[in-house]
Design a protein around this motif. Sequence first.
Motif, PDB file in Angstrom:
ATOM      1  N   GLY A 116      65.052 155.327  -5.011  1.00 11.81           N
ATOM      2  CA  GLY A 116      66.321 155.877  -5.472  1.00 11.81           C
ATOM      3  C   GLY A 116      67.348 154.826  -5.811  1.00 11.81           C
ATOM      4  N   SER A 117      66.887 153.628  -6.183  1.00 14.07           N
ATOM      5  CA  SER A 117      67.804 152.541  -6.468  1.00 14.07           C
ATOM      6  C   SER A 117      67.451 151.894  -7.806  1.00 14.07           C
ATOM      7  CB  SER A 117      67.761 151.510  -5.339  1.00 14.07           C
ATOM      8  OG  SER A 117      68.740 150.514  -5.529  1.00 14.07           O
ATOM      9  N   LEU A 118      67.895 150.644  -7.999  1.00 17.41           N
ATOM     10  CA  LEU A 118      67.651 149.901  -9.223  1.00 17.41           C
ATOM     11  C   LEU A 118      67.216 148.475  -8.911  1.00 17.41           C
ATOM     12  CD1 LEU A 118      70.726 150.795 -11.476  1.00 17.41           C
ATOM     13  CD2 LEU A 118      68.348 151.445 -11.915  1.00 17.41           C
ATOM     14  N   GLY A 119      66.444 147.908  -9.832  1.00 17.65           N
ATOM     15  CA  GLY A 119      66.037 146.516  -9.693  1.00 17.65           C
ATOM     16  C   GLY A 119      66.584 145.667 -10.825  1.00 17.65           C
ATOM     17  N   MET A 120      66.588 144.378 -10.585  1.00 17.64           N
ATOM     18  CA  MET A 120      67.039 143.411 -11.577  1.00 17.64           C
ATOM     19  C   MET A 120      65.911 142.414 -11.827  1.00 17.64           C
ATOM     20  SD  MET A 120      70.893 142.769 -10.126  1.00 17.64           S
ATOM     21  CE  MET A 120      72.062 144.145 -10.008  1.00 17.64           C
ATOM     22  N   THR A 121      65.908 141.819 -12.991  1.00 14.95           N
ATOM     23  CA  THR A 121      64.906 140.807 -13.324  1.00 14.95           C
ATOM     24  C   THR A 121      65.625 139.504 -13.654  1.00 14.95           C
ATOM     25  OG1 THR A 121      64.854 141.393 -15.680  1.00 14.95           O
ATOM     26  CG2 THR A 121      63.336 142.564 -14.211  1.00 14.95           C
ATOM     27  N   GLY A 122      64.865 138.422 -13.745  1.00 12.43           N
ATOM     28  CA  GLY A 122      65.500 137.126 -13.918  1.00 12.43           C
ATOM     29  C   GLY A 122      64.911 136.293 -15.034  1.00 12.43           C
ATOM     30  N   ASP A 123      65.283 135.042 -14.987  1.00 12.63           N
ATOM     31  CA  ASP A 123      64.938 134.062 -16.018  1.00 12.63           C
ATOM     32  C   ASP A 123      64.618 132.769 -15.276  1.00 12.63           C
ATOM     33  OD1 ASP A 123      64.762 132.652 -18.420  1.00 12.63           O
ATOM     34  OD2 ASP A 123      66.935 132.418 -18.616  1.00 12.63           O
ATOM     35  N   THR A 124      63.734 131.971 -15.820  1.00 13.28           N
ATOM     36  CA  THR A 124      63.392 130.725 -15.138  1.00 13.28           C
ATOM     37  C   THR A 124      62.954 129.676 -16.147  1.00 13.28           C
ATOM     38  OG1 THR A 124      62.129 129.793 -13.297  1.00 13.28           O
ATOM     39  CG2 THR A 124      60.988 131.367 -14.698  1.00 13.28           C
ATOM     40  N   GLY A 125      62.391 128.576 -15.658  1.00 16.23           N
ATOM     41  CA  GLY A 125      62.004 127.483 -16.531  1.00 16.23           C
ATOM     42  C   GLY A 125      60.845 127.804 -17.446  1.00 16.23           C
ATOM     43  N   VAL A 126      60.138 128.876 -17.191  1.00 18.45           N
ATOM     44  CA  VAL A 126      59.063 129.339 -18.072  1.00 18.45           C
ATOM     45  C   VAL A 126      59.609 130.537 -18.851  1.00 18.45           C
ATOM     46  CG1 VAL A 126      56.710 130.233 -18.196  1.00 18.45           C
ATOM     47  CG2 VAL A 126      57.319 128.583 -16.409  1.00 18.45           C
ATOM     48  N   PRO A 127      59.989 130.359 -20.117  1.00 15.88           N
ATOM     49  CA  PRO A 127      60.670 131.413 -20.880  1.00 15.88           C
ATOM     50  C   PRO A 127      59.942 132.750 -20.910  1.00 15.88           C
ATOM     51  CG  PRO A 127      60.829 129.329 -22.049  1.00 15.88           C
ATOM     52  CD  PRO A 127      59.892 129.092 -20.891  1.00 15.88           C
ATOM     53  N   SER A 128      58.611 132.729 -20.866  1.00 19.92           N
ATOM     54  CA  SER A 128      57.855 133.983 -20.943  1.00 19.92           C
ATOM     55  C   SER A 128      58.130 134.896 -19.756  1.00 19.92           C
ATOM     56  CB  SER A 128      56.354 133.694 -21.028  1.00 19.92           C
ATOM     57  OG  SER A 128      55.895 133.045 -19.853  1.00 19.92           O
ATOM     58  N   MET A 129      58.614 134.323 -18.653  1.00 24.16           N
ATOM     59  CA  MET A 129      58.882 135.149 -17.472  1.00 24.16           C
ATOM     60  C   MET A 129      60.067 136.088 -17.697  1.00 24.16           C
ATOM     61  SD  MET A 129      58.061 132.644 -14.252  1.00 24.16           S
ATOM     62  CE  MET A 129      56.380 132.032 -14.002  1.00 24.16           C
ATOM     63  N   TYR A 130      61.033 135.669 -18.491  1.00 20.89           N
ATOM     64  CA  TYR A 130      62.130 136.568 -18.864  1.00 20.89           C
ATOM     65  C   TYR A 130      61.573 137.748 -19.658  1.00 20.89           C
ATOM     66  CZ  TYR A 130      66.423 138.297 -21.076  1.00 20.89           C
ATOM     67  OH  TYR A 130      67.452 139.097 -21.514  1.00 20.89           O
ATOM     68  N   ASP A 131      60.631 137.458 -20.541  1.00 16.24           N
ATOM     69  CA  ASP A 131      60.011 138.523 -21.338  1.00 16.24           C
ATOM     70  C   ASP A 131      59.194 139.462 -20.459  1.00 16.24           C
ATOM     71  OD1 ASP A 131      61.105 137.477 -23.676  1.00 16.24           O
ATOM     72  OD2 ASP A 131      59.386 136.173 -24.035  1.00 16.24           O
ATOM     73  N   ASP A 132      58.561 138.937 -19.409  1.00 13.58           N
ATOM     74  CA  ASP A 132      57.850 139.792 -18.459  1.00 13.58           C
ATOM     75  C   ASP A 132      58.817 140.791 -17.822  1.00 13.58           C
ATOM     76  OD1 ASP A 132      55.284 138.695 -18.735  1.00 13.58           O
ATOM     77  OD2 ASP A 132      55.694 137.119 -17.279  1.00 13.58           O
ATOM     78  N   GLY A 133      60.010 140.295 -17.509  1.00 12.22           N
ATOM     79  CA  GLY A 133      61.022 141.176 -16.930  1.00 12.22           C
ATOM     80  C   GLY A 133      61.421 142.287 -17.885  1.00 12.22           C
ATOM     81  N   LEU A 134      61.601 141.939 -19.155  1.00 11.38           N
ATOM     82  CA  LEU A 134      61.984 142.948 -20.141  1.00 11.38           C
ATOM     83  C   LEU A 134      60.861 143.966 -20.361  1.00 11.38           C
ATOM     84  CD1 LEU A 134      63.859 140.844 -22.845  1.00 11.38           C
ATOM     85  CD2 LEU A 134      64.818 142.164 -20.955  1.00 11.38           C
ATOM     86  N   ALA A 135      59.626 143.495 -20.317  1.00 11.26           N
ATOM     87  CA  ALA A 135      58.498 144.424 -20.457  1.00 11.26           C
ATOM     88  C   ALA A 135      58.499 145.418 -19.298  1.00 11.26           C
ATOM     89  CB  ALA A 135      57.184 143.647 -20.494  1.00 11.26           C
ATOM     90  N   GLY A 136      58.810 144.928 -18.111  1.00  5.72           N
ATOM     91  CA  GLY A 136      58.899 145.813 -16.954  1.00  5.72           C
ATOM     92  C   GLY A 136      60.035 146.802 -17.086  1.00  5.72           C
ATOM     93  N   ILE A 137      61.152 146.368 -17.665  1.00  5.61           N
ATOM     94  CA  ILE A 137      62.305 147.257 -17.866  1.00  5.61           C
ATOM     95  C   ILE A 137      61.964 148.343 -18.889  1.00  5.61           C
ATOM     96  CG2 ILE A 137      64.641 147.349 -18.837  1.00  5.61           C
ATOM     97  CD1 ILE A 137      65.167 144.657 -17.417  1.00  5.61           C
ATOM     98  N   ARG A 138      61.263 147.964 -19.942  1.00  8.23           N
ATOM     99  CA  ARG A 138      60.830 148.967 -20.920  1.00  8.23           C
ATOM    100  C   ARG A 138      59.944 150.020 -20.259  1.00  8.23           C
ATOM    101  NH1 ARG A 138      59.741 144.288 -23.957  1.00  8.23           N
ATOM    102  NH2 ARG A 138      61.298 143.886 -25.586  1.00  8.23           N
ATOM    103  N   ALA A 139      59.096 149.564 -19.356  1.00 10.41           N
ATOM    104  CA  ALA A 139      58.144 150.472 -18.701  1.00 10.41           C
ATOM    105  C   ALA A 139      58.830 151.495 -17.803  1.00 10.41           C
ATOM    106  CB  ALA A 139      57.127 149.666 -17.885  1.00 10.41           C
ATOM    107  N   VAL A 140      60.069 151.201 -17.393  1.00 10.16           N
ATOM    108  CA  VAL A 140      60.820 152.169 -16.572  1.00 10.16           C
ATOM    109  C   VAL A 140      61.983 152.753 -17.381  1.00 10.16           C
ATOM    110  CG1 VAL A 140      60.146 151.181 -14.352  1.00 10.16           C
ATOM    111  CG2 VAL A 140      62.190 150.308 -15.500  1.00 10.16           C
ATOM    112  N   ASN A 141      61.784 152.805 -18.693  1.00  6.44           N
ATOM    113  CA  ASN A 141      62.754 153.432 -19.605  1.00  6.44           C
ATOM    114  C   ASN A 141      64.146 152.814 -19.508  1.00  6.44           C
ATOM    115  OD1 ASN A 141      60.830 155.374 -20.579  1.00  6.44           O
ATOM    116  ND2 ASN A 141      61.083 156.477 -18.644  1.00  6.44           N
ATOM    117  N   GLY A 142      64.174 151.507 -19.379  1.00  5.07           N
ATOM    118  CA  GLY A 142      65.444 150.800 -19.410  1.00  5.07           C
ATOM    119  C   GLY A 142      66.202 150.756 -18.107  1.00  5.07           C
TER     120      GLY A 142
END
Length: 338
Positions: A116-142
């Motif tokens: 019943g809450s929300l999560g946040m994603t991050g960014d790091t020295g490997v740029p693709s990891m930010y994209d992994d976070g966005l893919a996860g956000i898309r999967a939960v409808n934003g």
Amino acid sequence: MDLNKVREIAKDRMKGYCRVCPVCDGRACAGQVPGIGGTGTGSAFSANLNALAKVKLNLRTIHEAVNPDLSIAVFGEKLNTPILAAPITGASINMGGAISEREMVDAMLQGTLAAGSLGMTGDTGVPSMYDDGLAGIRAVNGRGIPFIKPRSNDEIKKRIEKAEEAGALAVGVDVDGAGLITMALNGQPVGPKSFKDIKELVSFTELPFIIKGIMTADEAETVAAAGVSAIVISNHGGRVLDYAQGAARVLPAIADRLDGKLTIFADGGVRAGTDVLKLLALGADAVLVGRPLIIGAFGGDREGVKLTIETYTKQLLQAMILTGTAKASDVPQGVVVS
């Protein structure tokens, strides 16, 4: 599954990177950056816990707060608990890689939503990891919030556009990552931001904009004037500046200076529901949890994250009953003594 089993599994999967100590206070992992310890002596890591430990709760049992309301609203989303997942990245860089970045993202985002809450994603020295976070956000409808390291404004804008395309609820920049070793090691330049920089980024997007890493009242006023929607009181888990103050110590002055002008999140050293209540009483609108949810993700995937948040939420409920606190969205300062 219970938390003991989650911790047992996580300890095995994170061997060499996290000891999953009985008390997660940074002593055993001091200086282990990369890793999930605190920088240098580990003082800033332990400062978060010490600052919370100095805050005491006032026991009250003559009142009518029999069924406290734990719900809050964040950027138009009604949540069942004021406990959210902090932006975390680096499953392979800092945590050994027993699970992939995308697996950790999904565990965080899906586990928090299930609680019943929300999560946040991050960014790091490997740029693709930010994209992994966005893919996860898309999967939960934003229903997630991505954070971007304090790169150049042009680089941040590119990542804001990606967040918009993913349908994210909001977007943030964790300015407390300005000196991260992991960014430097991977050739990803980061640095401080000026008032002008922040104002430019705020005006670039219609998404609610968050600045993470505010630890002084004057900088809180500065970013408020720049138009941000929210801030996160955070010393980046003690991972950037040795001997930095704990979040709970600086929170009251910042909340007092802002006087309700914007949303205040706080993180650092939260290990129980009582810690959550303390931060709410000191001026936070919601609380972010980091390392305990990493252990939850490694030890039990989304169920481990969900279980951790639900456990802290139950502890928070009990603490609210025993302090006469009726609403998590309106915790009186008198609940605590600091």
